[in-house]
Motif scaffolding. Sequence first.
Motif, PDB file in Angstrom:
ATOM      1  N   ARG A 186      -5.238  84.133 -24.690  1.00 49.18           N
ATOM      2  CA  ARG A 186      -4.071  83.294 -25.339  1.00 49.18           C
ATOM      3  C   ARG A 186      -2.853  84.027 -24.587  1.00 49.18           C
ATOM      4  NH1 ARG A 186      -6.250  85.020 -31.037  1.00 49.18           N
ATOM      5  NH2 ARG A 186      -6.368  86.552 -29.809  1.00 49.18           N
ATOM      6  N   GLU A 187      -2.907  85.174 -24.438  1.00 51.08           N
ATOM      7  CA  GLU A 187      -1.771  86.054 -23.963  1.00 51.08           C
ATOM      8  C   GLU A 187      -1.435  85.726 -22.499  1.00 51.08           C
ATOM      9  OE1 GLU A 187       0.548  86.696 -25.813  1.00 51.08           O
ATOM     10  OE2 GLU A 187      -0.571  87.129 -27.623  1.00 51.08           O
ATOM     11  N   THR A 198       0.178  82.575 -22.207  1.00 50.13           N
ATOM     12  CA  THR A 198       1.647  82.714 -22.346  1.00 50.13           C
ATOM     13  C   THR A 198       2.261  83.209 -21.005  1.00 50.13           C
ATOM     14  OG1 THR A 198       1.199  83.216 -24.672  1.00 50.13           O
ATOM     15  CG2 THR A 198       3.419  83.960 -23.895  1.00 50.13           C
ATOM     16  N   VAL A 199       1.901  83.984 -20.254  1.00 47.94           N
ATOM     17  CA  VAL A 199       2.322  84.717 -19.318  1.00 47.94           C
ATOM     18  C   VAL A 199       2.392  83.645 -17.926  1.00 47.94           C
ATOM     19  CG1 VAL A 199       2.261  86.426 -17.574  1.00 47.94           C
ATOM     20  CG2 VAL A 199       1.698  87.124 -19.842  1.00 47.94           C
ATOM     21  N   ALA A 232       1.914  80.158 -17.921  1.00 52.71           N
ATOM     22  CA  ALA A 232       2.551  79.107 -17.905  1.00 52.71           C
ATOM     23  C   ALA A 232       4.144  79.197 -17.754  1.00 52.71           C
ATOM     24  CB  ALA A 232       2.437  78.482 -19.416  1.00 52.71           C
ATOM     25  N   CYS A 284       8.695  71.240 -21.252  1.00 56.56           N
ATOM     26  CA  CYS A 284       7.446  72.131 -21.318  1.00 56.56           C
ATOM     27  C   CYS A 284       6.464  71.268 -21.949  1.00 56.56           C
ATOM     28  CB  CYS A 284       7.946  73.402 -21.946  1.00 56.56           C
ATOM     29  SG  CYS A 284       8.894  74.531 -20.972  1.00 56.56           S
ATOM     30  N   TRP A 288       4.985  72.067 -24.704  1.00 49.28           N
ATOM     31  CA  TRP A 288       5.177  72.231 -26.124  1.00 49.28           C
ATOM     32  C   TRP A 288       6.171  70.976 -26.538  1.00 49.28           C
ATOM     33  CZ3 TRP A 288       9.822  73.992 -27.839  1.00 49.28           C
ATOM     34  CH2 TRP A 288      10.501  74.813 -27.084  1.00 49.28           C
ATOM     35  N   GLN A 289       7.109  70.912 -25.315  1.00 49.60           N
ATOM     36  CA  GLN A 289       8.342  70.179 -25.835  1.00 49.60           C
ATOM     37  C   GLN A 289       8.102  68.439 -25.793  1.00 49.60           C
ATOM     38  OE1 GLN A 289      10.848  71.869 -22.978  1.00 49.60           O
ATOM     39  NE2 GLN A 289      12.295  72.606 -24.488  1.00 49.60           N
ATOM     40  N   VAL A 294       0.190  72.564 -25.642  1.00 47.82           N
ATOM     41  CA  VAL A 294       0.360  73.149 -26.691  1.00 47.82           C
ATOM     42  C   VAL A 294      -0.866  73.123 -27.541  1.00 47.82           C
ATOM     43  CG1 VAL A 294       1.743  71.804 -27.747  1.00 47.82           C
ATOM     44  CG2 VAL A 294       2.001  74.038 -28.469  1.00 47.82           C
ATOM     45  N   GLU A 332      -2.492  75.842 -32.789  1.00 50.57           N
ATOM     46  CA  GLU A 332      -1.633  76.654 -33.479  1.00 50.57           C
ATOM     47  C   GLU A 332      -0.257  76.897 -32.890  1.00 50.57           C
ATOM     48  OE1 GLU A 332      -3.782  80.304 -34.842  1.00 50.57           O
ATOM     49  OE2 GLU A 332      -5.327  79.247 -34.890  1.00 50.57           O
ATOM     50  N   GLU A 333       0.395  75.752 -32.037  1.00 43.20           N
ATOM     51  CA  GLU A 333       1.445  75.993 -31.530  1.00 43.20           C
ATOM     52  C   GLU A 333       1.604  77.203 -30.562  1.00 43.20           C
ATOM     53  OE1 GLU A 333       3.931  73.458 -32.115  1.00 43.20           O
ATOM     54  OE2 GLU A 333       2.220  72.763 -33.238  1.00 43.20           O
ATOM     55  N   ARG A 334       0.378  77.423 -29.987  1.00 41.14           N
ATOM     56  CA  ARG A 334       0.418  78.449 -28.869  1.00 41.14           C
ATOM     57  C   ARG A 334       0.225  77.793 -27.474  1.00 41.14           C
ATOM     58  NH1 ARG A 334      -2.072  84.106 -30.438  1.00 41.14           N
ATOM     59  NH2 ARG A 334      -0.744  84.580 -28.649  1.00 41.14           N
ATOM     60  N   ILE A 335       0.602  78.099 -26.321  1.00 44.11           N
ATOM     61  CA  ILE A 335       0.544  77.719 -25.269  1.00 44.11           C
ATOM     62  C   ILE A 335      -0.948  77.870 -24.575  1.00 44.11           C
ATOM     63  CG2 ILE A 335       1.383  77.609 -22.903  1.00 44.11           C
ATOM     64  CD1 ILE A 335       3.832  78.861 -24.022  1.00 44.11           C
TER      65      ILE A 335
END
Lengths: 406, 406
Positions: free
Chosen positions: B64-65, B68-69, B71, B96, B98-99, B139, B142-145
């Motif tokens: 998950r992290e 995040t990095v 992306a 992005c 999520w947008q 996304v 859970e709203e995570r990338i």
Amino acid sequence: MARIVMKFGGTSVADIDRIKNVARRVKREVEAGHQIAVVVSAMSGVTNRLVGWCNQMAALPDPREYDTVVATGEQVTVGLLAIGLQELGLDARSWCGWQVPIRSDGVHGKARIDSIDTTRMVAAMQAGQVAVVAGFQAVGPEERISTLGRGGSDTSAVALAAALGADRCDIYTDVDGVYTTDPRIVAKARKLDRITYEEMLELASVGAKVLQTRSVEMAMKHRVRVQVLSSFEDKPGTLVCDEDEIVEQELVSGIAYSRDETKVTLTRVPDRPGIAAAIFGPLAEAAVNVDMIVQNVSEDGRFTDLTFTIPHPDLERTRQVLEAARGDLGYERLVADADVVKVSVIGVGMRSHPGIAQKMFQTLASEGINIQVISTSEIKVSVLIAEKYTELALRALHTAYGLDAA
Amino acid sequence: MARIVMKFGGTSVADIDRIKNVARRVKREVEAGHQIAVVVSAMSGVTNRLVGWCNQMAALPDPREYDTVVATGEQVTVGLLAIGLQELGLDARSWCGWQVPIRSDGVHGKARIDSIDTTRMVAAMQAGQVAVVAGFQAVGPEERISTLGRGGSDTSAVALAAALGADRCDIYTDVDGVYTTDPRIVAKARKLDRITYEEMLELASVGAKVLQTRSVEMAMKHRVRVQVLSSFEDKPGTLVCDEDEIVEQELVSGIAYSRDETKVTLTRVPDRPGIAAAIFGPLAEAAVNVDMIVQNVSEDGRFTDLTFTIPHPDLERTRQVLEAARGDLGYERLVADADVVKVSVIGVGMRSHPGIAQKMFQTLASEGINIQVISTSEIKVSVLIAEKYTELALRALHTAYGLDAA
């Protein structure tokens, strides 16, 4: 158990080793039983590269897209730090501004934080998870990323501490606290254990570049206790707090200085009502930040000299504005002098104790230092002197106010 | 007026100059009156640096992290390209994952796209704004990338084209289209104007690395017309489309090859019912991707030799699995041969025209090339031969099927 926000700036997360070091710091606080949210900046160097790319694409890049690009710096750090914390056996997760969400007014490049919804974050923290939060960024009204401008990560940390009702906001920096004056100049400078918001604000705004003014203002407004401490050494720093928390308040807390000012004198200005407004109105419109102002007493009642200070970079603009208005103003010459320094004595104690300013004037006089301009506020006395006296003045005043370390 | 999705990979946006070049390409399509969404990858080099940092933080970073990095790479490119488009006088904005939002199943590192809500994007595009969309990212619940894994940006582009009902999805790469075979080996290779999804899938999976298999599958499923073309030259590429769109269908469209396979032979395997399941079951469980399989006719009815191919990197695992099962299986020896190449003749025309395979066998025989393994599908004949014959076989087959350029 306390709830603490920890903030690490760009030099504290400059590379992988330092991020691992930050992870160890955080672990210690978790092991002490605290609930922790960590706010981090971009790795130093990363933001510069991102800004460079934007400027290569356009001389004036769209601030919305600029923010989209630049905000990735903090996103990288939060992901890496979360990985580092997990590697130490902690539960941790990263939060970008839009994920928290930290909502802003959407003014790109210098957004102000409107609100922080900490519901999900608090639930995670109460379950033992470290929240790793991207500083400097928020999400605007149209779900676009906005950055907070200079010192934004300090502001993020303090705002988050306020929203979380945190017991303390620890700002880790490359200095180990707030000193009575610049230790590079005055060897006997002392680290302060505590300082009031008001004093910190004056120190920050006159050149003690430890905390951004904006974050101190926010801390004062929301009564967030802020500790400034070193990310490289393991010792307590300086607590910025309410006056009530400081049992033995010194008369004077610190002596600050700023070499960033230029003194401007307009000679033979007609001494008539409205002349100050006619001069400073156009300067304000041109966004020139005028600081100290003195108007000499007019001898013949017809002409006077008017002196004020401005930041160095504003000189050219100031010349242009005043040259354009010369017909209206009718002054003789504009004389600029950049070889000046503003020295300020700061302390909430001076509210109730007269004579603080007097001691400053006497001390400088006894060293043969001429005072060019004076300005005072409730908790500050500032003087403008020739720059060559900076060190002499700071050392003499530091001793005179009894601030020297034992 | 058409609605077109344009996709540019890492080498096409490798640096600022190339991003500016992409902006000019996009501008041309806008000026032709089309509605444009552009999907971009990270600047080549950027992703590697981000991945390197994650791996320095932990041997097995939290996916998950990691997402995040990593992306952030695409986020940087969309911001920069939007700035570049604005600099050319176009209205443009970055999106992005999520947008948009592009929603995924949240499987980090290899997420699948669940849905794309194009409502806001379509409104903006209809108002004349170019949508610049980050590839490779979505996304999760859970709203995570989450990132889409290898070739993810191709998949992003095709999925977006499907969601937008786009007339075409143009994939800009460092080759100028799909060829009848590898032009580095066969000088007379021809660029194809059109190719069916089915053929493209076979070409992609046997080693013509132009498009990721997954994106072709998605294009076929949603009937998205995909054009492969060069980001550096200005000429039409190859359109991957439905069979109906191809007026004069060739019998054979292309000849592909793959050197990535190892041939494995198990000697003297007991010839009893269930033996194939006993061998390939454990291999499947160990995620070994077995491709071609041949079982020789058993001479004495008791023992047989069994041959199959696997990707090179799976050999060690294959050995371990089969060694562990040796007691059950009772084979004599495991013989591995990496000096093989799989050559495939592909064409939807072979469905209705017999004799395609026969021509392949004859051609190879006349060159004295021994065929080790054969496998066929509805639109493909593949043979395994000694690797040293790769060039000879490709050139002979290319001529035999009448594919040589005039």
